[in-house]
Design a protein around this motif. Sequence first.
Motif, PDB file in Angstrom:
ATOM      1  N   GLU A   2       0.827  -1.209   0.000  1.00 15.49           N
ATOM      2  CA  GLU A   2       0.000   0.000   0.000  1.00 15.49           C
ATOM      3  C   GLU A   2       0.865   1.263   0.000  1.00 15.49           C
ATOM      4  O   GLU A   2       0.514   2.261  -0.618  1.00 15.49           O
ATOM      5  N   ILE A  69      -4.913  13.783  -2.228  1.00 16.29           N
ATOM      6  CA  ILE A  69      -4.566  12.689  -3.149  1.00 16.29           C
ATOM      7  C   ILE A  69      -4.939  11.389  -2.455  1.00 16.29           C
ATOM      8  O   ILE A  69      -4.446  11.110  -1.357  1.00 16.29           O
ATOM      9  N   ASP A  70      -5.817  10.604  -3.063  1.00 16.25           N
ATOM     10  CA  ASP A  70      -6.169   9.281  -2.535  1.00 16.25           C
ATOM     11  C   ASP A  70      -5.776   8.230  -3.560  1.00 16.25           C
ATOM     12  O   ASP A  70      -6.049   8.400  -4.753  1.00 16.25           O
ATOM     13  N   GLN A  72      -5.426   3.841  -4.497  1.00 13.59           N
ATOM     14  CA  GLN A  72      -5.751   2.446  -4.185  1.00 13.59           C
ATOM     15  C   GLN A  72      -5.198   1.573  -5.315  1.00 13.59           C
ATOM     16  O   GLN A  72      -5.229   1.993  -6.472  1.00 13.59           O
ATOM     17  N   PHE A  83      -7.179   9.576  -7.022  1.00 13.80           N
ATOM     18  CA  PHE A  83      -8.264  10.553  -6.976  1.00 13.80           C
ATOM     19  C   PHE A  83      -7.691  11.847  -6.400  1.00 13.80           C
ATOM     20  O   PHE A  83      -7.116  11.852  -5.309  1.00 13.80           O
TER      21      PHE A  83
ATOM     22  N   MET B  36     -12.202  -1.960  -1.743  1.00 11.76           N
ATOM     23  CA  MET B  36     -11.549  -0.913  -0.960  1.00 11.76           C
ATOM     24  C   MET B  36     -12.374   0.365  -1.002  1.00 11.76           C
ATOM     25  O   MET B  36     -12.890   0.741  -2.058  1.00 11.76           O
ATOM     26  N   LEU B  37     -12.482   1.006   0.162  1.00 12.61           N
ATOM     27  CA  LEU B  37     -13.132   2.312   0.260  1.00 12.61           C
ATOM     28  C   LEU B  37     -12.159   3.282   0.918  1.00 12.61           C
ATOM     29  O   LEU B  37     -11.562   2.953   1.952  1.00 12.61           O
ATOM     30  N   THR B  38     -11.974   4.447   0.318  1.00 13.07           N
ATOM     31  CA  THR B  38     -11.289   5.541   1.013  1.00 13.07           C
ATOM     32  C   THR B  38     -12.314   6.645   1.202  1.00 13.07           C
ATOM     33  O   THR B  38     -12.801   7.219   0.221  1.00 13.07           O
ATOM     34  N   GLY B  41     -10.353  10.232   3.198  1.00  9.06           N
ATOM     35  CA  GLY B  41      -8.977   9.914   3.562  1.00  9.06           C
ATOM     36  C   GLY B  41      -8.804   8.683   4.421  1.00  9.06           C
ATOM     37  O   GLY B  41      -7.687   8.191   4.585  1.00  9.06           O
ATOM     38  N   ARG B  43      -8.957   4.778   5.048  1.00 10.41           N
ATOM     39  CA  ARG B  43      -8.934   3.593   4.194  1.00 10.41           C
ATOM     40  C   ARG B  43      -9.582   2.411   4.885  1.00 10.41           C
ATOM     41  O   ARG B  43      -9.249   2.078   6.024  1.00 10.41           O
ATOM     42  N   GLN B  45     -10.926  -1.787   4.001  1.00 12.26           N
ATOM     43  CA  GLN B  45     -10.919  -2.875   3.023  1.00 12.26           C
ATOM     44  C   GLN B  45     -11.844  -4.004   3.460  1.00 12.26           C
ATOM     45  O   GLN B  45     -11.891  -4.354   4.639  1.00 12.26           O
ATOM     46  N   ASP B 118     -13.557   2.413  -4.359  1.00 13.57           N
ATOM     47  CA  ASP B 118     -14.531   3.457  -4.026  1.00 13.57           C
ATOM     48  C   ASP B 118     -13.774   4.545  -3.272  1.00 13.57           C
ATOM     49  O   ASP B 118     -13.172   4.274  -2.229  1.00 13.57           O
ATOM     50  N   ILE B 119     -13.769   5.752  -3.834  1.00 18.73           N
ATOM     51  CA  ILE B 119     -13.104   6.881  -3.164  1.00 18.73           C
ATOM     52  C   ILE B 119     -14.093   8.036  -3.087  1.00 18.73           C
ATOM     53  O   ILE B 119     -14.663   8.439  -4.101  1.00 18.73           O
TER      54      ILE B 119
END
Lengths: 125, 125
Positions: A2, A69-70, A72, A83, B36-38, B41, B43, B45, B118-119
């Motif tokens: 990561e 900034i994100d 994945q 993103f 994954m979702l952020t 900011g 995170r 999973q 998903d962000i």
Amino acid sequence: MEEQVEMVGRAFVEHYYHLFDTQRSSLSSLYHQSSMLTFEGQRLQGVDHICFKLNHLPFDKCHHLISTIDTQPSSSAGGIVVFVSGSLRLAGEEHPLRFSQMFHLMPTLQGSFYVQNDIFRLNYG
Amino acid sequence: MEEQVEMVGRAFVEHYYHLFDTQRSSLSSLYHQSSMLTFEGQRLQGVDHICFKLNHLPFDKCHHLISTIDTQPSSSAGGIVVFVSGSLRLAGEEHPLRFSQMFHLMPTLQGSFYVQNDIFRLNYG
């Protein structure tokens, strides 16, 4: 893993907007024939169409300021989704424009990354 | 092909925010263990962590209003990237919050799609 994804994503973002703001024509190095850009709803495919669009935007000098900034990992094939949110200051304009942009980076055979997907939207408040 | 991608993307967006606004716990059907979702900011999973987060946000009733939906095929494996902008109205709050969100949808063996990436970010002006 990561940490590496985040490092690549951040380095890409820095590089991308530096090129955009200082030598926009060099962005062609980051797109391939399969690349797609949707810019404010307009769809473009392939490095030539994308770079023609970017080089003929209705503003010349500009400066991107990045807020977030994100990143994945996108898939087992080594892709990365990035993103970005920030603001865009155009020369001669007092108020910066807020924007959001996503990139889907894919690895090249040479060990670098290119932009497979790019979607840009101004944020109207 | 492009029309199909856009159709899937738009149908997904409609379905996703309808579930979010009316029966948020059912969003678990759209995520997998690899998802994954952020979120602003943070995170997360896996379907369990992601849905715990979504079901414990500091607001209950809400309504998403979608402004733009952009879609692109992400890869030869049938993935789709979806970029959404819109506003989020919380119960009891006068001013809606602007947001941007991206999804990377991947096909399931059953011929449907799940959310791999998903962000979500609120857009502060």
